[in-house]
Enzyme design. Structure first.
Site, mmCIF file in Angstrom:
data_model
loop_
_atom_site.group_PDB
_atom_site.id
_atom_site.type_symbol
_atom_site.label_atom_id
_atom_site.label_comp_id
_atom_site.label_asym_id
_atom_site.label_seq_id
_atom_site.Cartn_x
_atom_site.Cartn_y
_atom_site.Cartn_z
ATOM 1 N N PHE A 49 1.215 -1.099 0.048
ATOM 2 C CA PHE A 49 0.061 0.473 -0.269
ATOM 3 C C PHE A 49 0.883 1.323 0.046
ATOM 4 C CE2 PHE A 49 -2.866 -3.341 2.014
ATOM 5 C CZ PHE A 49 -4.318 -2.614 1.529
ATOM 6 N N ASP A 50 0.401 2.538 -0.963
ATOM 7 C CA ASP A 50 0.681 3.490 -0.717
ATOM 8 C C ASP A 50 0.132 3.489 0.303
ATOM 9 O OD1 ASP A 50 2.325 5.940 -1.655
ATOM 10 O OD2 ASP A 50 1.345 6.570 -2.744
ATOM 11 N N LYS A 51 0.332 5.165 1.178
ATOM 12 C CA LYS A 51 -0.205 6.026 1.976
ATOM 13 C C LYS A 51 -0.959 7.173 1.821
ATOM 14 C CE LYS A 51 1.517 8.987 5.115
ATOM 15 N NZ LYS A 51 0.477 10.435 5.442
#
Length: 361
Positions: A49-51
């Site tokens: 996941f990116d944030k």
């Protein structure tokens, strides 16, 4: 024998399962660009996941301005002027806050995006930059944060505003966790899928988000090139990897993953590179797509098994003279109907977290 040849069943086995799965995904606000990505999804072992905009709200807010020169309004106006031509979520938060305060923006020329670091441009004839603290330290070795700034920064994302070589102030931004982020991570873990948080934001901000979402493995301060390299390394280690990103600088990472997810509000380049589009922007849609693909793959195998069984038994009986032509014709139609009805079982798909696959009740 010719009448009992169930070639239609074999031809229908795979496309029916794939089309049924894509239809159900569409009903869950998810668009899969092709059947081959369903198979890749079903085999996924790690979700990265990116944030910002993925686990956290797409639109962060400005929590605090810490001026070093002038006042808060001057620092905010300069940052908003720099980001006025950018589509980055952090830039949107800055310009929105400036608008709320009724601040006028300056003209920004020669805007340059610094991937993973910030932006640069000419404002009022001066070279100005908005940088992350780490990027500021690299570009200006004498730059340091004072103790009060370090304490205020914890769990936040900072933008350091530079006018020429002077830091005139900092903007601290926060982005709350989406309501379904933690539950989505828990479902993936229960299904035996590992999760990794990979972000270009500060270590403190990324660690805070990872703790809230329940992701122990985090990698912060990663540039777009580093993200791409990390994903390629995971794949080289034999992992089937899916990446979920929301901003334009995640395009290389999306291309490097086995399956790339992006949100419906993503930039044009991002939409081209992604394999799966999450129209509602919810992390839980990642779980739905993964579990649905596993169920679809299971039904596909069932369809193929049924088709081969029909062929094996039917042709065997026909060769032995035990199957009259009329019954052979009826059996051929029945085999195709079995493929259709088995594929339609996906309409009753209900997401559950299981170790091997999701089941429908």
């Amino acid at each position: 024998v010719l009448m009992v040849d169930f070639s239609c069943a074999l031809k229908l086995a795979m496309p029916l399962a794939v089309l049924s799965a894509m239809r159900e995904a569409s009903g869950s606000h998810t668009t899969v660009k092709g059947g081959k990505f369903l198979e890749a999804l079903a085999q996924t072992e790690t979700v990265v996941f990116d944030k910002t905009g993925v686990l956290t709200e797409e639109k962060p807010t400005v929590n605090r301005i810490l001026p070093r020169e002038g006042d808060e309004e001057q620092v905010l106006a300069l940052l908003a002027s720099l980001y006025s031509g950018s589509k980055h979520p952090l830039g949107g938060a800055v310009t929105k806050e400036a608008g709320k305060r009724g601040l006028g923006l300056f003209s920004c020329k020669d805007l340059t995006i610094l991937p993973g670091k910030g932006v640069s441009g000419t404002v009022n004839g001066k070279q100005c930059r908005a940088l992350s603290p780490d990027a500021a330290g690299e570009l200006f070795p004498s730059f340091t944060l004072c103790e009060d700034e370090k304490q205020a920064l914890y769990g936040k994302t900072a933008l350091c505003c530079f006018e020429e070589d002077r830091c005139v102030g900092l903007a601290l931004l926060g982005d709350g966790l989406k309501h379904d982020s933690r539950s989505a991570v828990e479902k993936l873990k229960k299904a035996g899928i590992s999760c990794l948080l990979l972000s270009g934001d500060s270590k403190e901000s990324t660690a805070s988000t990872g703790k809230e979402a329940g992701i122990p493995r985090i990698l912060s301060q990663a540039s777009p090139g580093q993200k791409e390299g990390i994903l390629r390394e995971l794949r080289q280690n034999g992992k089937k990897v899916a990446f979920v990103g929301a901003s334009a600088d995640n395009a290389p990472a999306l291309a490097a993953a086995d399956v790339g997810f992006t949100l419906g509000s993503g930039a044009g380049l991002l939409l081209k590179k992604a394999d799966v589009l999450l129209k509602n922007g919810h992390p839980s849609s990642v779980c739905t797509a993964l579990f649905l693909s596993r169920k679809a793959l299971c039904l596909l195998k069932e369809n193929l098994l049924l088709a081969f069984l029909f062929n094996g038994i039917g042709i065997g009986l026909a060769v032995a003279g035990r199957l009259p032509p009329l019954f052979a014709a009826l059996a051929a139609g029945l085999s195709s109907l079995c493929m259709v009805f088995n594929a339609l079982r996906l309409r009753r798909f209900k997401e559950t977290s299981g170790k091997e696959r999701t089941k429908k009740n």
